[in-house]
Design an enzyme around this catalytic site. Structure first.
Site, PDB file in Angstrom:
ATOM      1  N   ARG A   1      -2.033  34.745  16.983  1.00 15.28           N
ATOM      2  CA  ARG A   1      -0.960  34.837  15.880  1.00 15.28           C
ATOM      3  C   ARG A   1      -1.561  36.180  15.220  1.00 15.28           C
ATOM      4  O   ARG A   1      -0.477  36.635  14.330  1.00 15.28           O
ATOM      5  CB  ARG A   1      -1.466  33.515  14.802  1.00 15.28           C
TER       6      ARG A   1
ATOM      7  N   LEU B   1      12.014  53.835  -5.102  1.00 20.80           N
ATOM      8  CA  LEU B   1      12.028  52.299  -4.851  1.00 20.80           C
ATOM      9  C   LEU B   1      10.660  51.782  -5.386  1.00 20.80           C
ATOM     10  O   LEU B   1       9.520  52.268  -5.028  1.00 20.80           O
ATOM     11  CB  LEU B   1      11.990  52.174  -3.331  1.00 20.80           C
TER      12      LEU B   1
ATOM     13  N   ARG C   1      14.208  27.958   3.084  1.00 22.37           N
ATOM     14  CA  ARG C   1      13.307  27.382   1.817  1.00 22.37           C
ATOM     15  C   ARG C   1      12.658  28.807   1.035  1.00 22.37           C
ATOM     16  O   ARG C   1      12.586  29.762   1.620  1.00 22.37           O
ATOM     17  CB  ARG C   1      12.239  26.335   2.156  1.00 22.37           C
TER      18      ARG C   1
ATOM     19  N   ARG D   1      -4.742  27.948   5.844  1.00 23.89           N
ATOM     20  CA  ARG D   1      -4.861  28.457   7.203  1.00 23.89           C
ATOM     21  C   ARG D   1      -6.318  28.562   7.767  1.00 23.89           C
ATOM     22  O   ARG D   1      -7.151  28.380   6.998  1.00 23.89           O
ATOM     23  CB  ARG D   1      -3.998  29.720   7.455  1.00 23.89           C
TER      24      ARG D   1
ATOM     25  N   ASP E   1       8.909  36.106   7.485  1.00 26.03           N
ATOM     26  CA  ASP E   1       8.475  34.921   8.246  1.00 26.03           C
ATOM     27  C   ASP E   1       8.692  35.116   9.612  1.00 26.03           C
ATOM     28  O   ASP E   1       9.773  35.662  10.212  1.00 26.03           O
ATOM     29  CB  ASP E   1       9.377  33.740   7.788  1.00 26.03           C
ATOM     30  N   GLY E   2       7.761  34.376  10.543  1.00 27.71           N
ATOM     31  CA  GLY E   2       7.961  34.490  11.935  1.00 27.71           C
ATOM     32  C   GLY E   2       6.809  35.065  12.844  1.00 27.71           C
ATOM     33  O   GLY E   2       7.063  35.133  13.754  1.00 27.71           O
TER      34      GLY E   2
ATOM     35  N   GLU F   1      21.324  35.358  -4.649  1.00 28.08           N
ATOM     36  CA  GLU F   1      21.919  34.808  -3.368  1.00 28.08           C
ATOM     37  C   GLU F   1      21.123  34.778  -2.239  1.00 28.08           C
ATOM     38  O   GLU F   1      20.287  35.484  -1.940  1.00 28.08           O
ATOM     39  CB  GLU F   1      22.984  35.898  -3.252  1.00 28.08           C
TER      40      GLU F   1
ATOM     41  N   GLY G   1       3.788  34.354  13.418  1.00 28.85           N
ATOM     42  CA  GLY G   1       3.250  33.375  14.382  1.00 28.85           C
ATOM     43  C   GLY G   1       3.834  32.940  15.470  1.00 28.85           C
ATOM     44  O   GLY G   1       3.562  33.216  16.807  1.00 28.85           O
TER      45      GLY G   1
ATOM     46  N   TRP H   1       6.579  34.553  16.775  1.00 27.90           N
ATOM     47  CA  TRP H   1       6.605  35.758  17.723  1.00 27.90           C
ATOM     48  C   TRP H   1       5.285  35.950  18.611  1.00 27.90           C
ATOM     49  O   TRP H   1       5.825  36.127  19.743  1.00 27.90           O
ATOM     50  CB  TRP H   1       6.879  37.043  16.585  1.00 27.90           C
TER      51      TRP H   1
ATOM     52  N   ARG I   1      15.151  35.751   3.699  1.00 31.20           N
ATOM     53  CA  ARG I   1      14.213  35.058   4.561  1.00 31.20           C
ATOM     54  C   ARG I   1      14.575  35.225   6.173  1.00 31.20           C
ATOM     55  O   ARG I   1      15.459  34.815   6.461  1.00 31.20           O
ATOM     56  CB  ARG I   1      13.714  33.615   4.322  1.00 31.20           C
TER      57      ARG I   1
ATOM     58  N   HIS J   1       1.005  39.402  13.369  1.00 35.64           N
ATOM     59  CA  HIS J   1       0.845  40.139  12.076  1.00 35.64           C
ATOM     60  C   HIS J   1       0.759  41.576  12.263  1.00 35.64           C
ATOM     61  O   HIS J   1       1.412  42.343  11.512  1.00 35.64           O
ATOM     62  CB  HIS J   1      -0.162  39.596  11.316  1.00 35.64           C
TER      63      HIS J   1
END
Length: 256
Positions: free
Chosen positions: A57, A155, A210, A95, A44-45, A223, A47, A49, A204, A61
């Protein structure tokens, strides 16, 4: 028992075969058994940034792509087995049409550009999400990345594209009931029908606190760690800090 240190980060390029980042600081030490098996990340973040820098925006990305590669490398170094990232949610269709078009085209390009790098790192790429409304070209790139890396043993990188936690629960329940009827529906059978194993660490960025409908069944006992830093500014050190916080938690699962 002495702590087990992450591999010392050296010089190199994260864009080539070497996963090292020349500016990454030396990692810390984490006691055995503390590293989470499955980390879920809400990236998150982007936009905000871009807005802070007076940029569109979409530039946020673009910058977020580099953070993703950095965090994948850090997860490998830490010994994380599963890394699930929230790339595009079922709610993101709300969006602006221009941003949605950019994200679809951008997702397609990133998959094509990065799959060989992830393959060289022995990463297995998986897709979790719905095909409905998703561009066929994006689905094709997701499937090709899955096929290319299907035999990799490192991974497990789950790209959650057009994903929603509630929709996944409904889909899993339908799948279980189609195979065995209502009698087959149980917590165990539903968990088995999910896209990923249970989440240990839910991380997050950007300061929001959230779940946003991400892996909500799998994260029932996760956690939660929330980082103020915006996603494009994140490095593997931030992942390791989140793992450090995870390591201080006592996971009791309802026990005293």
């Amino acid at each position: 028992m002495p702590p087990v240190s992450f591999r010392q980060v050296g010089a190199g390029s994260w864009y080539g075969q070497n996963m090292d980042h020349p500016q990454a600081p030396a990692p810390g030490a984490v006691p055995p058994g503390v590293v989470p098996r499955h980390v879920a990340v809400v990236m998150d973040g982007n936009g905000r940034w871009a807005k802070e820098r007076g940029l569109p925006r979409t530039e946020g990305h673009r910058a977020g792509e580099e953070a993703l590669v950095e965090v994948v490398a850090g997860a490998i170094e830490a010994g994380v087995e599963w890394l699930s990232v929230y790339a595009f949610s079922t709610e993101n269709w709300r969006r602006s049409p221009s941003e949605v078009r950019f994200l679809m085209g951008y997702s397609r390009r990133v998959l094509r550009a990065r799959r060989d790098l992830f393959h060289s790192w022995n990463v297995r790429v998986r897709w979790a999400g719905q095909a409905e409304r998703l561009w066929p070209s994006v689905i094709r790139e997701l499937r090709e990345a899955e096929q290319l890396t299907v035999n990799n043993t490192g991974l497990q990188l789950v790209l959650c594209v057009n994903y929603g936690g509630r929709a996944e629960i409904i889909s899993a329940a339908k799948s279980v009931m189609e195979q065995g009827g209502a009698a087959a529906l149980s917590e165990a059978s539903l968990s088995q029908a999910m896209s990923t194993p249970d989440v240990d660490l839910f991380w997050r960025t950007s300061g929001e606190a959230r779940l946003s409908n991400f892996l909500i069944w799998e994260a029932a006992y996760a956690e939660l760690v929330f980082t103020d830093k915006l996603w494009p500014d994140v490095t593997r050190q931030d992942l390791w800090s989140a793992i450090d916080q995870y390591g201080t938690r006592e996971r009791r699962y309802g026990r005293a």
